[in-house]
Enzyme design. Structure first.
Site, PDB file in Angstrom:
ATOM      1  N   TYR A 198      -6.121  -9.132  11.361  1.00 35.82           N
ATOM      2  CA  TYR A 198      -4.952  -8.949  12.105  1.00 35.82           C
ATOM      3  C   TYR A 198      -4.829  -9.314  13.293  1.00 35.82           C
ATOM      4  O   TYR A 198      -5.592  -9.349  14.347  1.00 35.82           O
ATOM      5  CB  TYR A 198      -4.601  -7.504  12.022  1.00 35.82           C
ATOM      6  CG  TYR A 198      -4.510  -6.574  10.723  1.00 35.82           C
ATOM      7  CD1 TYR A 198      -3.111  -6.832  10.090  1.00 35.82           C
ATOM      8  CD2 TYR A 198      -5.344  -6.017   9.974  1.00 35.82           C
ATOM      9  CE1 TYR A 198      -2.865  -6.500   8.951  1.00 35.82           C
ATOM     10  CE2 TYR A 198      -5.110  -5.574   8.637  1.00 35.82           C
ATOM     11  CZ  TYR A 198      -3.669  -5.567   8.149  1.00 35.82           C
ATOM     12  OH  TYR A 198      -3.653  -5.174   7.061  1.00 35.82           O
TER      13      TYR A 198
ATOM     14  N   GLU B 205       0.791  -1.289   0.012  1.00 31.92           N
ATOM     15  CA  GLU B 205      -0.114   0.122  -0.160  1.00 31.92           C
ATOM     16  C   GLU B 205       0.895   1.136   0.075  1.00 31.92           C
ATOM     17  O   GLU B 205       2.075   1.156   0.353  1.00 31.92           O
ATOM     18  CB  GLU B 205      -0.809   0.001   1.340  1.00 31.92           C
ATOM     19  CG  GLU B 205      -1.753   1.347   1.467  1.00 31.92           C
ATOM     20  CD  GLU B 205      -2.735   1.123   2.584  1.00 31.92           C
ATOM     21  OE1 GLU B 205      -2.589   0.118   3.404  1.00 31.92           O
ATOM     22  OE2 GLU B 205      -3.492   1.839   2.740  1.00 31.92           O
TER      23      GLU B 205
ATOM     24  N   GLN C 249       2.264  -5.976   5.505  1.00 32.96           N
ATOM     25  CA  GLN C 249       2.494  -5.687   3.970  1.00 32.96           C
ATOM     26  C   GLN C 249       3.872  -5.998   3.518  1.00 32.96           C
ATOM     27  O   GLN C 249       4.746  -6.143   4.604  1.00 32.96           O
ATOM     28  CB  GLN C 249       2.168  -4.102   4.010  1.00 32.96           C
ATOM     29  CG  GLN C 249       0.722  -3.797   4.479  1.00 32.96           C
ATOM     30  CD  GLN C 249       0.469  -2.345   3.904  1.00 32.96           C
ATOM     31  OE1 GLN C 249       1.086  -1.670   3.002  1.00 32.96           O
ATOM     32  NE2 GLN C 249      -0.679  -1.797   4.368  1.00 32.96           N
TER      33      GLN C 249
ATOM     34  N   ASN D  15     -12.582  -0.950  -0.283  1.00 33.39           N
ATOM     35  CA  ASN D  15     -11.627  -1.459   0.745  1.00 33.39           C
ATOM     36  C   ASN D  15     -12.281  -1.154   2.301  1.00 33.39           C
ATOM     37  O   ASN D  15     -12.841   0.002   2.511  1.00 33.39           O
ATOM     38  CB  ASN D  15     -10.216  -0.928   0.673  1.00 33.39           C
ATOM     39  CG  ASN D  15      -9.262  -1.372   1.791  1.00 33.39           C
ATOM     40  OD1 ASN D  15      -9.189  -2.730   1.944  1.00 33.39           O
ATOM     41  ND2 ASN D  15      -9.169  -0.498   2.807  1.00 33.39           N
ATOM     42  N   GLU D  16     -12.501  -2.185   3.012  1.00 31.80           N
ATOM     43  CA  GLU D  16     -12.931  -1.912   4.582  1.00 31.80           C
ATOM     44  C   GLU D  16     -13.867  -0.941   4.269  1.00 31.80           C
ATOM     45  O   GLU D  16     -13.950   0.304   5.161  1.00 31.80           O
ATOM     46  CB  GLU D  16     -11.963  -1.628   5.213  1.00 31.80           C
ATOM     47  CG  GLU D  16     -10.745  -2.558   5.439  1.00 31.80           C
ATOM     48  CD  GLU D  16      -9.810  -2.347   6.512  1.00 31.80           C
ATOM     49  OE1 GLU D  16      -9.671  -1.328   7.176  1.00 31.80           O
ATOM     50  OE2 GLU D  16      -8.959  -3.264   6.954  1.00 31.80           O
TER      51      GLU D  16
ATOM     52  N   GLU E  16      -5.866  -9.036   3.545  1.00 33.14           N
ATOM     53  CA  GLU E  16      -5.067  -8.600   4.625  1.00 33.14           C
ATOM     54  C   GLU E  16      -4.796  -9.368   5.662  1.00 33.14           C
ATOM     55  O   GLU E  16      -6.117  -9.710   6.538  1.00 33.14           O
ATOM     56  CB  GLU E  16      -5.366  -7.187   4.862  1.00 33.14           C
ATOM     57  CG  GLU E  16      -5.241  -6.084   3.731  1.00 33.14           C
ATOM     58  CD  GLU E  16      -5.801  -4.672   4.158  1.00 33.14           C
ATOM     59  OE1 GLU E  16      -5.870  -4.449   5.689  1.00 33.14           O
ATOM     60  OE2 GLU E  16      -6.293  -3.882   3.427  1.00 33.14           O
TER      61      GLU E  16
HETATM   62  O1  AHR Z   1      -2.506  -2.558   6.554  1.00 35.52           O
HETATM   63  C1  AHR Z   1      -2.954  -1.379   6.938  1.00 35.52           C
HETATM   64  C2  AHR Z   1      -4.361  -0.764   6.901  1.00 35.52           C
HETATM   65  O2  AHR Z   1      -5.176  -1.820   7.596  1.00 35.52           O
HETATM   66  C3  AHR Z   1      -5.003  -0.924   5.612  1.00 35.52           C
HETATM   67  O3  AHR Z   1      -4.841   0.323   5.029  1.00 35.52           O
HETATM   68  C4  AHR Z   1      -6.390  -1.087   5.829  1.00 35.52           C
HETATM   69  O4  AHR Z   1      -6.909  -1.615   4.921  1.00 35.52           O
HETATM   70  C5  AHR Z   1      -6.612  -2.035   7.298  1.00 35.52           C
HETATM   71  O5  AHR Z   1      -7.098  -1.423   8.286  1.00 35.52           O
END
Ligand code: AHR
Length: 501
Positions: A248, A25, A352, A175-176, A301
């Site tokens: 995450y 990103e 990432q 995205n999100e 992600e």
């Molecule tokens: O990876 C960092 C951020 O985490 C990304 O931009 C977003 O999609 C997620 O919340």
């Protein structure tokens, strides 16, 4: 002694290489001074991209790379990133409010496609569904994919240096959208997705794979409502390839990734292992609206999210963090989960690539290192495109009220060209484990090699000063069915055996 049974009679299918996907990103130091140093840099580069990184990345055969966000995507106008670089506009971007850094647009569509070609990855473009119109997104696809000479947009691409179309198949729409992407309700998100993709239909969609924004982690309510609304569309009008989820481990926990005690080690692994529940619970919900399982689950992600500031830039690069054996074991555990769910997971993208969360690389100036996460991807490389083989494990487990059981071993296995790959993570932070491995339906026997990633202190990191502190070690192996191996505490191990019978 622990036991692993490799059951040759049962498979969940082919492990798509796309499970080994990546994400880069425009945020912090991922591109600027990470991947991208610029053509005039003193740092060795290929067309502006850091040469050492390009060469290292190629070695793990990255199948697919997601770009340009993340959240960045939702304020990104692709037209800012085409044409002569010196004339591209400087913009406030999504992340400005966090780090006050301006987007130079020096990396745009052409540079990104060039990078993908250099490393052999397919592009996966995340398109803005919040602040650009459906027509603008449709035009981006036309710009990328139409043959030169056919339309004004494809001629513009050719005039900008790319006569051949980029042929981008994978397009994430939004995205999100439950959060930064417009704070939509699931119903709104599904309707917007339908609106955007219906407009794109005019391009001819046989080669386009659209991905809809799914849930945050285990938010099954989002998925249920999204799917219900999505199911109101006419299948013929809206081609949908997949639905994404983001998960995450340790998000914003405030914990430092360089210091952890035993309970924090296991806490993180419990959370990482929860990926398995997330995948199967989502699929269960999706089945009601997509009983034939046409939709893929795209984990676009994933990774550990620690406290900011432990990376080499000491906090200058937003979300940059170091990696050690805890991250490596999370990588291994997660990739084992994806391999074993290869009938459901159509793609996954670790977040990432460089100088950020759960990165494979850290870089700055002339310095460049591969993190322990990188080594896990290298050790798992031969799973890509191989036939999954079911494995079952007899081992001990620990328990936690919220997450249930955590077995001390995580395993997946596959076969390609008569080479059996078994990957193992030992989650036990204190004890090595002896494991007996045997086959069902066929013997596990032959010559090969064993690769071990471990360090005496699981907190050890690779740094610019000591780039090889955490390195895999490979030894030849002659294996007979029922033999045992010893795996160190807090380690990742891969076995590659050329089956002789
Ligand atoms: O990876 C960092 C951020 O985490 C990304 O931009 C977003 O999609 C997620 O919340």
């Amino acid at each position: 002694m622990d036991k692993i049974f490799i059951d040759f009679d049962h498979s969940n299918g082919i492990i798509t290489p796309n499970i080994y996907g990546h994400f880069a990103e425009h945020i912090g130091g991922v591109f600027y001074d990470g991947l991208w140093v610029g053509e005039n840099s003193k740092t060795d580069n290929i067309h502006g991209f850091r040469k050492s990184l390009v060469e290292s990345f190629k070695k793990i055969a990255p199948p697919i790379l997601r770009w340009p966000g993340g959240c960045f995507a939702e304020t990104y106008d692709w037209r800012d990133g085409i044409g002569p670089r010196a004339q591209r506009p400087r913009r406030v971007n999504w992340w400005y409010y966090e780090d006050r850094r301006i987007e130079t647009n020096h990396v745009g569509t052409h540079e990104f496609m060039d990078f993908c070609e250099m490393v052999g990855a397919q592009p996966y473009v995340a398109a803005n569904m919040t602040s650009l119109t459906p027509l603008q997104i449709r035009n981006w696809i036309e710009y990328c994919n139409f043959p030169a000479g056919l339309t004004t947009l494809s001629d513009e691409r050719a005039a900008n240096g790319a006569v051949n179309p980029f042929n981008v198949q994978y397009w994430g729409i939004g995205n999100e959208n439950w959060g930064g992407g417009g704070q939509m309700t699931p119903e709104q998100c599904a309707r917007e997705f339908i609106r955007y993709t219906t407009i794109c239909r005019s391009l001819g969609t046989e080669n386009l794979k659209f991905i809809m924004c799914g849930a945050n982690a285990h938010d099954l309510n989002w998925t249920k409502r999204l799917m219900k609304e999505w199911a109101t569309r006419h299948w013929q009008e809206v081609p949908t390839w997949g639905i994404s989820i983001h998960y995450y481990t340790c998000t914003y926990s405030g914990k430092d990734d360089l210091n952890f005690d035993e309970s924090q080690w296991y806490d993180e692994l419990f959370r990482a292992a929860f990926m398995n529940r997330i995948i199967y619970d989502h699929r269960f919900i999706m089945d009601e609206y997509d009983p034939e399982r046409k939709l893929k689950l795209v984990v676009d992600e994933w990774g550990n999210w620690h406290k900011n500031g432990t990376g080499p830039s000491k906090g200058y690069n937003l979300f940059e963090q170091q990696s050690n054996m805890r991250d490596a074991v999370v990588s291994a555990l997660t990739l084992n989960i994806f391999n074993n769910a290869c009938d459901i997971v159509g793609m996954a993208n670790v977040a990432q690539l460089c100088n950020n969360l759960h990165s494979l690389f850290l870089a700055g100036g002339d310095s460049f290192i591969e993190t322990p996460n990188y080594h896990v991807f290298a050790m798992y490389r031969s799973h890509q495109g191989a036939k999954h083989i079911k494995s079952s494990v007899l081992t001990s487990a620990i328990e936690n009220n919220k997450y249930g059981e955590l077995p001390m071993l995580s395993v997946s296995s596959s076969i390609k060209d008569q080479i059996l790959t078994i990957t193992i993570a030992n989650l036990d932070i204190t004890a090595s484990r002896e494991i007996c491995i045997s086959g069902i339906g066929r013997t596990v026997a032959g010559n090969g090699e064993i690769t071990v990633l471990s360090t005496p202190d699981p907190m050890t990191c690779n740094t610019f000063e000591n780039p090889t502190a955490v390195m895999p070690k490979t030894k030849p192996l002659h294996f007979a069915d029922g033999n045992s191996i010893t795996v160190p505490a807090a380690s990742v191990v891969s076995l590659s055996i050329s089956l002789s019978e």
